[in-house]
Motif scaffolding. Structure first.
Motif, PDB file in Angstrom:
ATOM      1  N   ASP A 126       0.821  -1.215   0.000  1.00 28.08           N
ATOM      2  CA  ASP A 126       0.000   0.000   0.000  1.00 28.08           C
ATOM      3  C   ASP A 126       0.855   1.265   0.000  1.00 28.08           C
ATOM      4  OD1 ASP A 126      -2.356  -1.635   2.177  1.00 28.08           O
ATOM      5  OD2 ASP A 126      -2.488  -1.324   0.010  1.00 28.08           O
ATOM      6  N   SER A 127       2.135   1.120   0.153  1.00 27.86           N
ATOM      7  CA  SER A 127       3.023   2.289   0.115  1.00 27.86           C
ATOM      8  C   SER A 127       2.915   2.980  -1.239  1.00 27.86           C
ATOM      9  CB  SER A 127       4.468   1.864   0.343  1.00 27.86           C
ATOM     10  OG  SER A 127       4.649   1.368   1.655  1.00 27.86           O
ATOM     11  N   GLY A 128       2.964   4.290  -1.207  1.00 24.51           N
ATOM     12  CA  GLY A 128       2.884   5.044  -2.451  1.00 24.51           C
ATOM     13  C   GLY A 128       2.519   6.485  -2.177  1.00 24.51           C
ATOM     14  N   PHE A 129       2.305   7.210  -3.253  1.00 21.76           N
ATOM     15  CA  PHE A 129       1.931   8.615  -3.169  1.00 21.76           C
ATOM     16  C   PHE A 129       0.467   8.709  -3.575  1.00 21.76           C
ATOM     17  CE2 PHE A 129       3.014  12.865  -2.542  1.00 21.76           C
ATOM     18  CZ  PHE A 129       2.599  13.672  -3.600  1.00 21.76           C
ATOM     19  N   TYR A 130      -0.377   9.138  -2.648  1.00 28.21           N
ATOM     20  CA  TYR A 130      -1.813   9.152  -2.869  1.00 28.21           C
ATOM     21  C   TYR A 130      -2.279  10.569  -3.198  1.00 28.21           C
ATOM     22  CZ  TYR A 130      -2.008   4.400  -1.193  1.00 28.21           C
ATOM     23  OH  TYR A 130      -1.827   3.034  -1.061  1.00 28.21           O
ATOM     24  N   LEU A 131      -3.066  10.650  -4.234  1.00 28.41           N
ATOM     25  CA  LEU A 131      -3.537  11.946  -4.714  1.00 28.41           C
ATOM     26  C   LEU A 131      -5.046  11.967  -4.796  1.00 28.41           C
ATOM     27  CD1 LEU A 131      -0.900  12.185  -7.509  1.00 28.41           C
ATOM     28  CD2 LEU A 131      -1.187  13.960  -5.787  1.00 28.41           C
ATOM     29  N   CYS A 132      -5.613  13.036  -4.276  1.00 30.59           N
ATOM     30  CA  CYS A 132      -7.039  13.286  -4.428  1.00 30.59           C
ATOM     31  C   CYS A 132      -7.195  14.265  -5.585  1.00 30.59           C
ATOM     32  CB  CYS A 132      -7.597  13.871  -3.139  1.00 30.59           C
ATOM     33  SG  CYS A 132      -9.370  14.162  -3.149  1.00 30.59           S
ATOM     34  N   ALA A 133      -8.210  14.089  -6.390  1.00 32.02           N
ATOM     35  CA  ALA A 133      -8.402  14.966  -7.541  1.00 32.02           C
ATOM     36  C   ALA A 133      -9.856  15.354  -7.680  1.00 32.02           C
ATOM     37  CB  ALA A 133      -7.907  14.283  -8.809  1.00 32.02           C
ATOM     38  N   LEU A 134     -10.027  16.533  -8.223  1.00 27.04           N
ATOM     39  CA  LEU A 134     -11.346  17.102  -8.443  1.00 27.04           C
ATOM     40  C   LEU A 134     -11.475  17.353  -9.933  1.00 27.04           C
ATOM     41  CD1 LEU A 134     -13.800  19.033  -7.707  1.00 27.04           C
ATOM     42  CD2 LEU A 134     -12.071  20.788  -7.295  1.00 27.04           C
ATOM     43  N   LEU A 135     -12.576  16.902 -10.521  1.00 22.28           N
ATOM     44  CA  LEU A 135     -12.783  17.167 -11.938  1.00 22.28           C
ATOM     45  C   LEU A 135     -13.291  18.583 -12.105  1.00 22.28           C
ATOM     46  CD1 LEU A 135     -12.657  15.866 -14.762  1.00 22.28           C
ATOM     47  CD2 LEU A 135     -15.088  15.323 -14.498  1.00 22.28           C
ATOM     48  N   GLY A 136     -12.645  19.328 -12.983  1.00 25.25           N
ATOM     49  CA  GLY A 136     -12.986  20.726 -13.184  1.00 25.25           C
ATOM     50  C   GLY A 136     -14.380  20.926 -13.735  1.00 25.25           C
ATOM     51  N   ALA A 137     -14.795  22.166 -13.721  1.00 19.13           N
ATOM     52  CA  ALA A 137     -16.114  22.522 -14.247  1.00 19.13           C
ATOM     53  C   ALA A 137     -16.133  22.266 -15.741  1.00 19.13           C
ATOM     54  CB  ALA A 137     -16.401  23.988 -13.953  1.00 19.13           C
ATOM     55  N   ALA A 167     -15.792  18.597 -18.141  1.00 18.24           N
ATOM     56  CA  ALA A 167     -14.814  17.504 -18.115  1.00 18.24           C
ATOM     57  C   ALA A 167     -13.521  17.881 -18.813  1.00 18.24           C
ATOM     58  CB  ALA A 167     -15.417  16.253 -18.739  1.00 18.24           C
ATOM     59  N   ASN A 168     -13.573  18.791 -19.785  1.00 17.06           N
ATOM     60  CA  ASN A 168     -12.378  19.139 -20.529  1.00 17.06           C
ATOM     61  C   ASN A 168     -11.421  20.039 -19.768  1.00 17.06           C
ATOM     62  OD1 ASN A 168     -13.291  17.573 -22.593  1.00 17.06           O
ATOM     63  ND2 ASN A 168     -13.829  19.264 -23.950  1.00 17.06           N
ATOM     64  N   TYR A 169     -11.775  20.403 -18.577  1.00 19.12           N
ATOM     65  CA  TYR A 169     -10.834  21.164 -17.765  1.00 19.12           C
ATOM     66  C   TYR A 169      -9.889  20.255 -17.005  1.00 19.12           C
ATOM     67  CZ  TYR A 169     -13.248  25.519 -18.722  1.00 19.12           C
ATOM     68  OH  TYR A 169     -13.775  26.611 -19.333  1.00 19.12           O
ATOM     69  N   GLY A 170     -10.117  18.953 -17.094  1.00 14.79           N
ATOM     70  CA  GLY A 170      -9.206  18.031 -16.441  1.00 14.79           C
ATOM     71  C   GLY A 170      -9.328  18.082 -14.937  1.00 14.79           C
ATOM     72  N   TYR A 171      -8.325  17.566 -14.291  1.00 16.72           N
ATOM     73  CA  TYR A 171      -8.332  17.496 -12.842  1.00 16.72           C
ATOM     74  C   TYR A 171      -7.561  18.637 -12.208  1.00 16.72           C
ATOM     75  CZ  TYR A 171      -9.481  12.443 -13.216  1.00 16.72           C
ATOM     76  OH  TYR A 171     -10.050  11.232 -13.479  1.00 16.72           O
ATOM     77  N   THR A 172      -8.035  18.982 -11.007  1.00 15.52           N
ATOM     78  CA  THR A 172      -7.200  19.712 -10.071  1.00 15.52           C
ATOM     79  C   THR A 172      -6.798  18.708  -9.008  1.00 15.52           C
ATOM     80  OG1 THR A 172      -8.344  21.803 -10.437  1.00 15.52           O
ATOM     81  CG2 THR A 172      -7.099  21.576  -8.400  1.00 15.52           C
ATOM     82  N   PHE A 173      -5.509  18.591  -8.771  1.00 13.30           N
ATOM     83  CA  PHE A 173      -5.022  17.616  -7.809  1.00 13.30           C
ATOM     84  C   PHE A 173      -4.712  18.276  -6.472  1.00 13.30           C
ATOM     85  CE2 PHE A 173      -4.391  13.594  -9.967  1.00 13.30           C
ATOM     86  CZ  PHE A 173      -4.366  13.933 -11.303  1.00 13.30           C
ATOM     87  N   GLY A 174      -4.852  17.481  -5.411  1.00 15.26           N
ATOM     88  CA  GLY A 174      -4.342  17.901  -4.123  1.00 15.26           C
ATOM     89  C   GLY A 174      -2.835  17.756  -4.095  1.00 15.26           C
ATOM     90  N   SER A 175      -2.260  18.126  -2.978  1.00 23.30           N
ATOM     91  CA  SER A 175      -0.796  18.119  -2.864  1.00 23.30           C
ATOM     92  C   SER A 175      -0.229  16.734  -2.584  1.00 23.30           C
ATOM     93  CB  SER A 175      -0.349  19.084  -1.769  1.00 23.30           C
ATOM     94  OG  SER A 175      -1.043  18.795  -0.566  1.00 23.30           O
ATOM     95  N   GLY A 176      -1.101  15.776  -2.297  1.00 22.09           N
ATOM     96  CA  GLY A 176      -0.647  14.401  -2.161  1.00 22.09           C
ATOM     97  C   GLY A 176      -0.239  14.004  -0.752  1.00 22.09           C
ATOM     98  N   THR A 177      -0.282  12.710  -0.492  1.00 20.82           N
ATOM     99  CA  THR A 177       0.177  12.125   0.771  1.00 20.82           C
ATOM    100  C   THR A 177       1.160  11.015   0.449  1.00 20.82           C
ATOM    101  OG1 THR A 177      -1.869  12.577   1.974  1.00 20.82           O
ATOM    102  CG2 THR A 177      -0.450  10.824   2.848  1.00 20.82           C
ATOM    103  N   ARG A 178       2.355  11.131   0.997  1.00 15.96           N
ATOM    104  CA  ARG A 178       3.359  10.079   0.837  1.00 15.96           C
ATOM    105  C   ARG A 178       3.176   9.082   1.970  1.00 15.96           C
ATOM    106  NH1 ARG A 178       6.001   8.026  -2.921  1.00 15.96           N
ATOM    107  NH2 ARG A 178       6.696  10.077  -3.640  1.00 15.96           N
ATOM    108  N   LEU A 179       2.688   7.883   1.652  1.00 19.36           N
ATOM    109  CA  LEU A 179       2.464   6.840   2.650  1.00 19.36           C
ATOM    110  C   LEU A 179       3.558   5.797   2.546  1.00 19.36           C
ATOM    111  CD1 LEU A 179       0.750   5.285   4.755  1.00 19.36           C
ATOM    112  CD2 LEU A 179      -0.435   4.226   2.820  1.00 19.36           C
ATOM    113  N   THR A 180       4.210   5.553   3.644  1.00 15.98           N
ATOM    114  CA  THR A 180       5.208   4.497   3.721  1.00 15.98           C
ATOM    115  C   THR A 180       4.752   3.498   4.762  1.00 15.98           C
ATOM    116  OG1 THR A 180       6.977   6.056   3.178  1.00 15.98           O
ATOM    117  CG2 THR A 180       7.635   3.933   4.102  1.00 15.98           C
ATOM    118  N   VAL A 181       4.559   2.274   4.334  1.00 16.91           N
ATOM    119  CA  VAL A 181       4.151   1.211   5.250  1.00 16.91           C
ATOM    120  C   VAL A 181       5.405   0.411   5.606  1.00 16.91           C
ATOM    121  CG1 VAL A 181       2.646  -0.757   5.620  1.00 16.91           C
ATOM    122  CG2 VAL A 181       1.887   1.135   4.172  1.00 16.91           C
ATOM    123  N   VAL A 182       5.674   0.291   6.897  1.00 23.26           N
ATOM    124  CA  VAL A 182       6.918  -0.351   7.336  1.00 23.26           C
ATOM    125  C   VAL A 182       6.636  -1.611   8.162  1.00 23.26           C
ATOM    126  CG1 VAL A 182       8.211   1.795   7.286  1.00 23.26           C
ATOM    127  CG2 VAL A 182       6.997   1.136   9.384  1.00 23.26           C
TER     128      VAL A 182
END
Lengths: 114, 113
Positions: free
Chosen positions: B85-96, B98-113
């Motif tokens: 499950d380790s990875g970089f997780y991104l939340c995204a919002l579809l723009g007003a 569909a052709n505006y693409g996504y706006t992404f959040g800044s992300g969460t770096r998850l490291t499972v140890v």
């Protein structure tokens, strides 16, 4: 099944020269394409887009070309600058069950050498 | 303008522990929201998307789940984390539009140890 492919994982270019990043897709129903730029530990940011009814879109140093018959698009950066060093993702718009979503390629890491 | 907030920025969790990542949006209502993951050496993989409160669609079978308890809130969870499950997780919002693409959040770096 990878519907959007970026076959070059990395690319190095000298500052001032042209950078060409390539992307191939398999689904002819895709009608809109975007390029995103991503720096480490940040979310991707939108760079440039192109509709399937066009074959070229230009924005400053960035130009995207679309070849529908070949299902291929490319991003040209001229002239390349060190600040352009990042991972570039191409994305294609698809629609499933009435919902739009973008399918991303695996990314190409561009390094512009000063 | 539409903005998207995501936290935490980094997270280190032991195997078997639970996970909760939160994403909230501003400047829009009834957005389409997405969770993506960027694993090492891989592209952006769509995990879940939501078109409204309580509506979740899963793209790939996995150890994760998502929920949308409020219109502008999207949560990614796991009951027991795996190393994979380790990875970089991104939340995204579809723009007003569909052709505006996504706006992404800044992300969460998850490291499972």
């Amino acid at each position: 099944d990878q519907q959007v492919k970026q076959n070059s994982p990395s690319l190095s270019v000298q500052e001032g020269r042209i950078s060409i990043l390539n992307c191939d897709y398999t689904n002819s129903m895709f009608d809109y394409f975007l390029w995103y730029k991503k720096y480490p530990a940040e979310g991707p940011t939108f760079l440039i887009s192109i509709s399937s009814i066009k074959d070229k879109n230009e924005d400053g140093r960035f130009t995207v070309f679309l070849n529908k018959s070949a299902k291929h698009l490319s991003l040209h950066i001229v002239p390349s600058q060190p600040g352009d060093s990042a991972v570039y993702f191409c994305a294609a718009k698809g629609r499933t069950s009435g919902t739009y979503k973008y399918i991303f390629g695996t990314g190409t890491r561009l390094k512009v050498l000063a | 303008s539409q903005t998207i907030h995501q936290w935490p920025a980094t997270l280190v969790q032991p195997v078997g522990s639970p996970l909760s990542l939160e994403c909230t949006v501003e400047g829009t209502s009834n957005p389409n929201l997405y969770w993506y993951r960027q694993a090492a050496g891989r592209g952006l993989q769509l995990l879940f998307y939501s078109v409204g409160i309580g509506q979740i669609s899963s793209e790939v079978p996995q150890n994760l789940s998502a929920s949308r308890p409020q219109d502008r809130q999207f949560i990614l969870s796991s009951k027991k984390l795996l190393l994979s499950d380790s990875g970089f997780y991104l939340c995204a919002l579809l723009g007003a539009g569909a052709n505006y693409g996504y706006t992404f959040g800044s992300g969460t770096r998850l490291t499972v140890v």
